[in-house]
Scaffold this motif. Structure first.
Motif, PDB file in Angstrom:
ATOM      1  N   ASN A 177     -11.058  14.901 -77.303  1.00  0.00           N
ATOM      2  CA  ASN A 177     -11.539  13.535 -77.483  1.00  0.00           C
ATOM      3  C   ASN A 177     -10.841  12.574 -76.518  1.00  0.00           C
ATOM      4  OD1 ASN A 177     -11.006  10.709 -78.874  1.00  0.00           O
ATOM      5  ND2 ASN A 177     -12.949  11.462 -79.680  1.00  0.00           N
ATOM      6  N   ILE A 178      -9.518  12.713 -76.404  1.00  0.00           N
ATOM      7  CA  ILE A 178      -8.754  11.866 -75.489  1.00  0.00           C
ATOM      8  C   ILE A 178      -9.198  12.123 -74.044  1.00  0.00           C
ATOM      9  CG2 ILE A 178      -6.467  11.478 -74.484  1.00  0.00           C
ATOM     10  CD1 ILE A 178      -6.748  10.119 -77.143  1.00  0.00           C
ATOM     11  N   THR A 179      -9.401  13.398 -73.713  1.00  0.00           N
ATOM     12  CA  THR A 179      -9.823  13.750 -72.353  1.00  0.00           C
ATOM     13  C   THR A 179     -11.180  13.132 -72.037  1.00  0.00           C
ATOM     14  OG1 THR A 179      -8.602  15.846 -72.552  1.00  0.00           O
ATOM     15  CG2 THR A 179     -10.203  15.680 -70.761  1.00  0.00           C
ATOM     16  N   HIS A 180     -12.065  13.126 -73.011  1.00  0.00           N
ATOM     17  CA  HIS A 180     -13.380  12.494 -72.829  1.00  0.00           C
ATOM     18  C   HIS A 180     -13.233  11.001 -72.564  1.00  0.00           C
ATOM     19  CE1 HIS A 180     -17.665  11.845 -73.254  1.00  0.00           C
ATOM     20  NE2 HIS A 180     -17.485  11.013 -74.255  1.00  0.00           N
ATOM     21  N   GLN A 181     -12.314  10.358 -73.271  1.00  0.00           N
ATOM     22  CA  GLN A 181     -12.081   8.929 -73.032  1.00  0.00           C
ATOM     23  C   GLN A 181     -11.553   8.700 -71.613  1.00  0.00           C
ATOM     24  OE1 GLN A 181     -13.375   7.237 -75.468  1.00  0.00           O
ATOM     25  NE2 GLN A 181     -13.500   9.166 -76.616  1.00  0.00           N
ATOM     26  N   MET A 182     -10.647   9.550 -71.167  1.00  0.00           N
ATOM     27  CA  MET A 182     -10.097   9.435 -69.821  1.00  0.00           C
ATOM     28  C   MET A 182     -11.198   9.552 -68.774  1.00  0.00           C
ATOM     29  SD  MET A 182      -6.663  11.735 -70.467  1.00  0.00           S
ATOM     30  CE  MET A 182      -6.121  11.783 -68.749  1.00  0.00           C
ATOM     31  N   ASN A 183     -12.159  10.438 -69.021  1.00  0.00           N
ATOM     32  CA  ASN A 183     -13.266  10.622 -68.091  1.00  0.00           C
ATOM     33  C   ASN A 183     -14.157   9.386 -67.995  1.00  0.00           C
ATOM     34  OD1 ASN A 183     -12.945  13.091 -66.878  1.00  0.00           O
ATOM     35  ND2 ASN A 183     -14.269  14.206 -68.268  1.00  0.00           N
ATOM     36  N   ASN A 184     -14.132   8.564 -69.009  1.00  0.00           N
ATOM     37  CA  ASN A 184     -15.059   7.435 -69.065  1.00  0.00           C
ATOM     38  C   ASN A 184     -14.370   6.082 -68.987  1.00  0.00           C
ATOM     39  OD1 ASN A 184     -17.983   8.504 -69.725  1.00  0.00           O
ATOM     40  ND2 ASN A 184     -16.546   9.799 -70.859  1.00  0.00           N
ATOM     41  N   MET A 185     -13.089   6.082 -68.695  1.00  0.00           N
ATOM     42  CA  MET A 185     -12.340   4.831 -68.563  1.00  0.00           C
ATOM     43  C   MET A 185     -11.753   4.707 -67.173  1.00  0.00           C
ATOM     44  SD  MET A 185     -10.123   4.488 -72.083  1.00  0.00           S
ATOM     45  CE  MET A 185     -10.888   4.406 -73.713  1.00  0.00           C
ATOM     46  N   SER A 186     -11.631   3.488 -66.703  1.00  0.00           N
ATOM     47  CA  SER A 186     -10.899   3.235 -65.473  1.00  0.00           C
ATOM     48  C   SER A 186      -9.408   3.416 -65.745  1.00  0.00           C
ATOM     49  CB  SER A 186     -11.165   1.810 -64.988  1.00  0.00           C
ATOM     50  OG  SER A 186     -10.603   0.865 -65.896  1.00  0.00           O
ATOM     51  N   TYR A 187      -8.616   3.432 -64.674  1.00  0.00           N
ATOM     52  CA  TYR A 187      -7.179   3.563 -64.841  1.00  0.00           C
ATOM     53  C   TYR A 187      -6.623   2.423 -65.687  1.00  0.00           C
ATOM     54  CZ  TYR A 187      -2.213   3.719 -63.772  1.00  0.00           C
ATOM     55  OH  TYR A 187      -0.846   3.762 -63.891  1.00  0.00           O
ATOM     56  N   ASP A 188      -7.074   1.197 -65.427  1.00  0.00           N
ATOM     57  CA  ASP A 188      -6.579   0.041 -66.186  1.00  0.00           C
ATOM     58  C   ASP A 188      -6.969   0.154 -67.655  1.00  0.00           C
ATOM     59  OD1 ASP A 188      -5.394  -1.058 -63.971  1.00  0.00           O
ATOM     60  OD2 ASP A 188      -7.083  -2.362 -63.483  1.00  0.00           O
ATOM     61  N   GLU A 189      -8.177   0.632 -67.928  1.00  0.00           N
ATOM     62  CA  GLU A 189      -8.605   0.797 -69.322  1.00  0.00           C
ATOM     63  C   GLU A 189      -7.765   1.866 -70.016  1.00  0.00           C
ATOM     64  OE1 GLU A 189     -13.327  -0.210 -69.604  1.00  0.00           O
ATOM     65  OE2 GLU A 189     -12.776   1.556 -68.416  1.00  0.00           O
ATOM     66  N   GLN A 190      -7.469   2.943 -69.300  1.00  0.00           N
ATOM     67  CA  GLN A 190      -6.619   3.987 -69.881  1.00  0.00           C
ATOM     68  C   GLN A 190      -5.247   3.412 -70.241  1.00  0.00           C
ATOM     69  OE1 GLN A 190      -6.357   7.723 -67.712  1.00  0.00           O
ATOM     70  NE2 GLN A 190      -8.416   7.447 -66.891  1.00  0.00           N
ATOM     71  N   SER A 191      -4.693   2.627 -69.329  1.00  0.00           N
ATOM     72  CA  SER A 191      -3.364   2.052 -69.569  1.00  0.00           C
ATOM     73  C   SER A 191      -3.372   1.143 -70.784  1.00  0.00           C
ATOM     74  CB  SER A 191      -2.904   1.270 -68.330  1.00  0.00           C
ATOM     75  OG  SER A 191      -2.816   2.124 -67.211  1.00  0.00           O
TER      76      SER A 191
ATOM     77  N   LYS B 142      -5.746   1.102 -73.364  1.00  0.00           N
ATOM     78  CA  LYS B 142      -6.265   1.652 -74.621  1.00  0.00           C
ATOM     79  C   LYS B 142      -5.667   2.999 -75.039  1.00  0.00           C
ATOM     80  CE  LYS B 142     -10.761  -0.605 -74.008  1.00  0.00           C
ATOM     81  NZ  LYS B 142     -12.230  -0.402 -73.850  1.00  0.00           N
ATOM     82  N   LEU B 143      -5.153   3.781 -74.096  1.00  0.00           N
ATOM     83  CA  LEU B 143      -4.791   5.159 -74.429  1.00  0.00           C
ATOM     84  C   LEU B 143      -3.300   5.440 -74.506  1.00  0.00           C
ATOM     85  CD1 LEU B 143      -7.418   7.254 -72.415  1.00  0.00           C
ATOM     86  CD2 LEU B 143      -7.491   6.495 -74.800  1.00  0.00           C
ATOM     87  N   ALA B 144      -2.452   4.477 -74.156  1.00  0.00           N
ATOM     88  CA  ALA B 144      -1.005   4.733 -74.211  1.00  0.00           C
ATOM     89  C   ALA B 144      -0.583   5.138 -75.619  1.00  0.00           C
ATOM     90  CB  ALA B 144      -0.229   3.508 -73.752  1.00  0.00           C
ATOM     91  N   GLY B 145      -1.055   4.410 -76.624  1.00  0.00           N
ATOM     92  CA  GLY B 145      -0.714   4.734 -78.013  1.00  0.00           C
ATOM     93  C   GLY B 145      -1.321   6.038 -78.483  1.00  0.00           C
ATOM     94  N   PRO B 146      -2.640   6.233 -78.334  1.00  0.00           N
ATOM     95  CA  PRO B 146      -3.248   7.497 -78.756  1.00  0.00           C
ATOM     96  C   PRO B 146      -2.660   8.728 -78.073  1.00  0.00           C
ATOM     97  CG  PRO B 146      -4.944   5.835 -78.500  1.00  0.00           C
ATOM     98  CD  PRO B 146      -3.663   5.220 -77.991  1.00  0.00           C
ATOM     99  N   ILE B 147      -2.374   8.635 -76.775  1.00  0.00           N
ATOM    100  CA  ILE B 147      -1.786   9.787 -76.085  1.00  0.00           C
ATOM    101  C   ILE B 147      -0.381  10.061 -76.595  1.00  0.00           C
ATOM    102  CG2 ILE B 147      -0.904  10.591 -73.855  1.00  0.00           C
ATOM    103  CD1 ILE B 147      -3.361   9.389 -72.542  1.00  0.00           C
TER     104      ILE B 147
END
Length: 514
Positions: free
Chosen positions: A419-433, A435-440
């Motif tokens: 699920n996290i990998t799918h989000q990474m595929n669909n987010m820009s680097y800034d969006e990953q930084s 939205k995903l720091a906590g989930p990762i």
């Protein structure tokens, strides 16, 4: 392979000292001269159910299949049993295991996944075949002897652009031929990289996982993301080609998870920096040519690309996994570093270092997950072939309970990671930084905790074999001893759990009420 055929009655005539034959999976072996050399003693071979008999079940209760494949033992075969065929075979390179839960759902016949394409499947098959043919033998050798990966294998990895792929999608892949051309650079995504991470951890050689150029995986991103075109042109090509090696040098005896507590100092002196201090537990540091180093300065921090010199020394740090990882204590003794080797802006070094933490933590979850699934497979095989109290080990309810917990954990980890990998595929680097720091962070904590629980359960199932570095339980022993690395590297579990919750609290709606 001997072509002579025998009946079981004929084999039964060879059941005494000096004339000893046995049958293992339809193959007839003459152990007459080997008996006195048997590591477990000759008496074991003369026991009822062994001498002159089909000893398949007895053999696999004591030995791994790979024993029969070793030349010194394979040459003892004198024939086969008439009318019988070999049924227990090693997997061919690239072949999938049919043991339940040995493979993730997306690779299991009859199951489906929304995440993976036919290209991912082709990439996976090629990756597993390549690893088994070229990397697995090296992994076993290096894990045992503690030496760094050979240049010969590094060159083979460079042919498929292994390190470049482990850095994820991006412009650094442009113009490269990936895995023999199976995937185009512009089509390479995080699921391709996820496949690499899970597959390279399937050997039961945790130290080698980090020795497999992991220093480049975490050391190159600061250059790619913050380096000047001149820096990138000077350093990146040789590192990607396996001609030079690099490490990320952050951690010190003074500062682990507290990155801001580093004591290594960089002082400006004309057009150079003078660096003094030490770094500890630096992956690949013992054989690295370059060190991406976080230093304290008079105001803030700076990240420098420091080249090995007489003022830079390394010595091995002995840890609980193999020294093939090149874990090092690095000393900078007034090392002079050109200003041109500054990454990012002086005084703003922390963002340079923190920028790759999400990717590094996600990478660790992939390798941990790959290793855990192998442990599940080992336990399912062992409890099926191990006879205790006259029944397979899995006849015991307590064993089935442990297996249920192990399977549930690995499947939960897989689902969250995908699920996290799918989000990474669909987010820009800034969006990953954002939205995903906590989930990762929470994902890594969950996966590493699950791994250590699985390691403990597996060790209980294997008993003494699970704490023996060779033989039936060698993969379990290695994983039980080294699984804590996944809980520490790239951020300790408690720190990451706290980070994940703090990130969630920051995003709480102000009007949220019960």
């Amino acid at each position: 392979m001997p072509s002579k055929e025998f009946t079981l009655d004929e084999v039964a005539q060879h059941n005494k000292e000096g004339d000893l034959w046995v049958v293992i999976d339809s193959k007839v072996f003459n152990l007459s001269r080997f008996a006195d050399l048997h590591p477990g003693g000759a008496s074991v071979l003369y026991a009822d159910g062994v001498a002159g008999k089909d000893a398949t079940n007895v053999f696999f209760g004591l030995h791994r299949l790979e024993i029969l494949q070793r030349p010194q033992y394979a040459r003892l075969q004198v024939g086969t049993i008439r009318g019988e065929t070999e049924t227990i075979k090693p997997l061919a390179p690239g072949e999938l295991s049919l043991v339940p839960y040995a493979e993730p759902t997306w690779l299991t016949p009859g199951y489906f996944s929304p995440y993976y394409s036919d290209n991912h499947r082709q990439f996976h098959k090629a990756t597993r075949a390549f690893f088994m043919e070229f990397v697995y033998p090296e992994a076993i050798r290096c894990e045992e002897n503690g030496k760094r990966i050979s240049q010969e294998v590094v060159d083979k990895l460079s042919e498929i652009n292994f390190l470049a792929m482990r850095l994820g999608p991006g412009k650094h892949l442009k113009g490269l031929t990936l895995m023999g051309g199976i995937v185009k650079p512009e089509e390479f995504d995080y699921f391709h990289e996820f496949i690499l991470n899970t597959e390279l951890a399937r050997f039961g050689t945790r130290g080698f996982v980090d020795g497999l150029l992991s220093g480049g995986v975490i050391g190159l991103p600061p250059i790619l993301n913050f380096g000047t075109p001149e820096q990138q042109a000077k350093f990146v090509p040789d590192i990607l080609a396996g001609k030079k090696f690099i490490s990320l040098a952050i951690t010190e005896a003074f500062a682990g998870s507290d990155v801001g507590g580093v004591q290594t100092v960089a002082v400006r002196d004309g057009d150079e920096w003078v660096v003094s201090g030490t770094k500890k537990w630096i992956t690949n540091g013992h054989f690295s040519d370059y060190f991406v180093t976080l230093c304290k300065m008079d105001a803030g921090f700076v990240v420098l690309l420091i080249e090995r010199s007489d003022a830079v020394s390394t010595k091995a740090v002995k840890t609980s996994y193999s020294s093939t990882a090149g874990t090092a204590f690095v000393t900078f003794d007034k090392a002079r570093v050109p200003l041109a080797n500054t990454l990012g802006q002086p005084g703003k070094g922390l963002p340079v270092i923190l920028s790759n933490f999400n990717h590094e933590r996600w990478m660790v979850t992939g390798t941990s997950l790959g290793a855990q699934r192998v442990v599940v497979e080992e336990c399912l095989k062992w409890t099926n072939q191990r006879i205790a109290f006259g029944k397979p080990l899995h006849a015991q309810a307590v064993i089935r309970s442990k297996l249920a917990a192990m399977i549930s954990r690995v499947e939960a980890c897989q689902t969250w990671a995908e699920n996290i990998t799918h989000q990474m595929n669909n987010m820009s680097y800034d969006e990953q930084s954002d939205k995903l720091a906590g989930p990762i962070a929470l994902l890594k904590q969950f996966v590493s905790k699950a791994g250590r629980e699985t390691a403990e359960d597996a060790t209980q199932m294997f008993g003494g074999r699970g704490i023996t570095a060779t033989g039936m339980g060698k993969i379990i022993e290695n994983y039980h001893r080294t699984s804590p690395f996944d809980a520490i590297l790239a951020g300790a579990e408690d720190v990451l759990g706290d980070l994940g919750v703090r990130q969630a609290i920051r995003k709480m709606p102000k009007n949220a009420r019960l």
